[in-house]
Write an enzyme that holds these catalytic residues in place. Structure first.
Site, mmCIF file in Angstrom:
data_model
loop_
_atom_site.group_PDB
_atom_site.id
_atom_site.type_symbol
_atom_site.label_atom_id
_atom_site.label_comp_id
_atom_site.label_asym_id
_atom_site.label_seq_id
_atom_site.Cartn_x
_atom_site.Cartn_y
_atom_site.Cartn_z
ATOM 1 N N THR A 130 0.799 -1.222 0.000
ATOM 2 C CA THR A 130 0.000 0.000 0.000
ATOM 3 C C THR A 130 0.838 1.281 0.000
ATOM 4 O OG1 THR A 130 -1.447 1.327 1.439
ATOM 5 C CG2 THR A 130 -0.142 -0.344 2.529
ATOM 6 N N GLU A 132 0.286 3.585 1.897
ATOM 7 C CA GLU A 132 0.437 3.988 3.307
ATOM 8 C C GLU A 132 1.855 3.726 3.805
ATOM 9 O OE1 GLU A 132 -1.740 5.430 5.847
ATOM 10 O OE2 GLU A 132 -2.519 6.121 3.939
ATOM 11 N N TYR A 155 -1.618 0.341 10.926
ATOM 12 C CA TYR A 155 -1.884 -0.330 9.642
ATOM 13 C C TYR A 155 -0.646 -0.268 8.750
ATOM 14 C CZ TYR A 155 -3.641 -0.881 4.855
ATOM 15 O OH TYR A 155 -3.814 -1.270 3.542
ATOM 16 N N LYS A 159 1.690 -3.373 7.446
ATOM 17 C CA LYS A 159 1.915 -3.616 6.006
ATOM 18 C C LYS A 159 3.400 -3.572 5.658
ATOM 19 C CE LYS A 159 -2.198 -4.113 3.913
ATOM 20 N NZ LYS A 159 -2.567 -5.258 3.062
#
Ligand code: NAP
Ligand code: F7E
Length: 349
Positions: A130, A132, A155, A159
Site C-alpha cells: 500500500t 500507506e 496499519y 503492512k
C-alpha cells in the site's frame, strides 16, 4: 496447465473485482472467507448465484490469524496463484485495534508464505501492499518503488512487515512473490467507512432527504484515487511476468478530500461554498445557503498521511498497465450507484 487462484479477502472490494476478472480469464477461483454471525457475501453474491460459475468459483472458511486453516487450504486447493488481499484495512480503525491489526495485516502474511513454501513452492504470490508505506515524508512526491518508507499508523507498520517478508521469501527461497504497492482505489463496492464512499452515500442521502449534513475529519488530506476495477488487472499482470518484482499502481493525480466533496455535490447540481477555517470550516449550498458539510474532530487521526501521489511509470512500462478511469469519472460512477440505491422516501410526514 489449469490455472487455480486462491484469494484471501474474496468478499472485500478488491476480492470481488479480482474474482470477476480471473473468472473471465477462465481461472478456477477459490475464495477464503471468515465466519461471521451474519452472511457477508453481498459483493460476490452475483458470482455465487451465477450458474455458469458453479464449477469454477468455490468458497472456503479460513482466517488470517489461523495458520492451520491457511496451510490446510494451500494443501487442499493447490493453487497456481495466491492473491493475499485480506487485511484489517482501515487506517483510522488500526489506531483503535493496533494489536489485532499487527496480527491480521502483518504477521498473517508469513503464515501464508510458509504454507506456500512448505506445500506448493511453485505457486505465485501477490501481496496487497500500500501507499500507506510512504506515509510520513510528504516532500517525496511523486512516490515510486524507490521512495523510502515511513508508515504513520499501526496499519502502515503492519503492512511494512508484510512488504519486507514478501521480498525476503522471494530472495531467500526463490519464490515468485510480488508486492503491488497500490494507491487508494475506490468503487461503488468500497467499504462505507472509507472517505470517498462515506461522501457519495451522504450526498445521495442528503438529496433523498434522509440525512441533514456530512461530517468529516481532515479536509486537506490529499490522495491519489483510482478505480478498483482498473487495479485488479495490474495485480494479475504482476504474476504473469517472467520474474517477480514490486510495482506501484497509481493515477499520478492527487486531490484533497475537499475536492472530492465538491465533485460529489456537483454531480447532483450543488455548488459548495466554503466558509471558516480549521475545525470551524463549513460547506454550504451556494444557492440555498443550507449547511451541508462540517468538520468533526472525532474523525481526525492521531497521525495523518497528508499527501499521496504515485508514479506508476514502472508498471506502465513493464506491465503495460494503465488506469482507465479518471478522477471525475470515478466520482460520477460512485454517485450514480449510490443515488440509485438510496431512493427517495415514498411518503413524507
Ligand atoms: P476491504 O474491502 O476492507 O477487504 C478486506 C477483506 O479482508 C475482506 O474480505 C475481509 O473480510 C477480509 N478479512 C479481514 N480480516 C480477516 C481475517 N482475520 N481473516 C480473513 N479475512 C479477513 O479491502 P480492499 O479495499 O478490498 O483492499 C484489499 C487489500 O488491499 C487489503 O489488504 C488492503 O489493506 C489493501 N489495499 C487497499 C487499498 C485500497 O485503496 N482499497 C490500497 C492499497 C492496499 P470480512 O468481510 O470478513 O471483513
Ligand atoms: O481516508 C481523510 C483521512 O479512510 C482518506 C485504505 O484502503 O487507502 C485507504 O486508506 C483520507 C485520510 O483511506 C474522513 O484522514 C477525512 O487522510 O478513505 P480513507 P486511507 O486512510 O487513505 C490506503 C492506500 C490503504 O491501503 C487503506 O487500506 O480522508 N478523512 N474525513 C476521512 N477518512 C475517513 N475514513 N472518514 C472521514 O470521515
Amino acid at each position: 496447465m489449469k490455472r487455480i487462484a486462491m484469494i484471501t479477502g474474496v468478499n472485500g472490494q478488491d476480492g470481488s473485482y479480482l474474482s470477476e476478472f480471473l473468472l473471465s480469464k477462465d481461472y478456477e477461483v477459490h475464495g477464503i472467507i471468515r465466519r461471521h454471525s451474519t452472511i457477508c457475501t453481498q459483493r460476490i453474491d452475483h458470482i455465487i448465484n451465477n450458474s455458469s460459475f458453479k464449477d469454477k468459483f468455490f468458497l472456503h472458511y479460513g482466517d488470517l490469524t489461523d495458520s492451520c486453516s491457511l496451510a490446510e487450504l494451500i494443501r487442499k486447493i493447490k493453487p497456481t496463484e495466491v492473491y493475499n488481499l485480506a487485511a484489517q484495512s482501515h487506517v483510522g480503525i488500526s489506531f483503535e485495534v493496533p494489536e489485532y491489526t499487527a496480527e491480521a495485516t502483518g504477521v498473517s502474511t508469513i503464515k501464508i508464505l510458509e504454507a506456500i513454501r512448505q506445500n506448493k513452492p511453485d505457486c505465485r504470490f501477490y501481496q496487497a501492499s500500500t501507499s500507506e508505506l510512504f506515509g510520513g515524508i510528504p516532500s517525496t512526491v511523486p512516490q515510486s518503488e524507490t521512495t523510502p518508507f515511513y508508515p504513520k499508523s499501526p496499519y502502515g507498520a503492519a503492512k511494512l512487515y508484510s512488504y519486507w517478508i514478501t521480498v525476503n521469501y522471494r530472495e531467500a527461497y526463490n519464490m515468485f512473490a510480488c508486492n503491488g504497492i497500490l494507491f487508494n482505489h475506490e468503487s461503488p463496492r468500497r467499504g462505507e467507512e472509507f472517505v470517498t464512499r462515506k461522501i457519495t452515500i451522504a450526498v445521495a442521502k442528503i438529496m433523498a432527504g434522509k440525512q441533514d449534513k456530512l461530517s468529516l475529519g481532515n479536509l486537506n488530506a490529499k490522495r491519489d484515487w483510482g478505480y478498483a476495477g482498473d487495479y485488479v488487472e495490474g495485480m494479475w499482470l504482476m504474476l504473469q511476468q517472467d520474474k517477480p518484482d514490486d510495482y506501484v499502481l497509481a493515477t499520478n493525480e492527487t486531490h484533497t478530500v475537499r475536492e472530492f466533496v465538491e465533485a460529489a455535490f456537483e454531480e447532483v447540481g450543488i455548488k459548495i461554498e466554503w466558509r471558516g477555517s480549521g475545525i470551524d470550516e463549513k460547506g454550504y449550498d451556494s444557492k440555498s445557503g443550507k449547511l451541508l458539510v462540517d468538520v468533526n474532530p472525532k474523525y481526525f487521526r492521531p497521525a495523518e498521511v497528508e499527501l499521496l501521489l504515485g508514479d506508476p511509470s514502472k508498471a506502465e512500462k513493464q506491465l503495460g498497465w494503465k488506469r482507465k478511469v479518471k478522477f471525475r469519472e470515478l466520482v460520477k460512477i460512485m454517485m450514480i450507484s449510490d443515488t440509485k440505491t438510496i431512493t427517495p422516501p415514498l411518503m413524507t410526514d
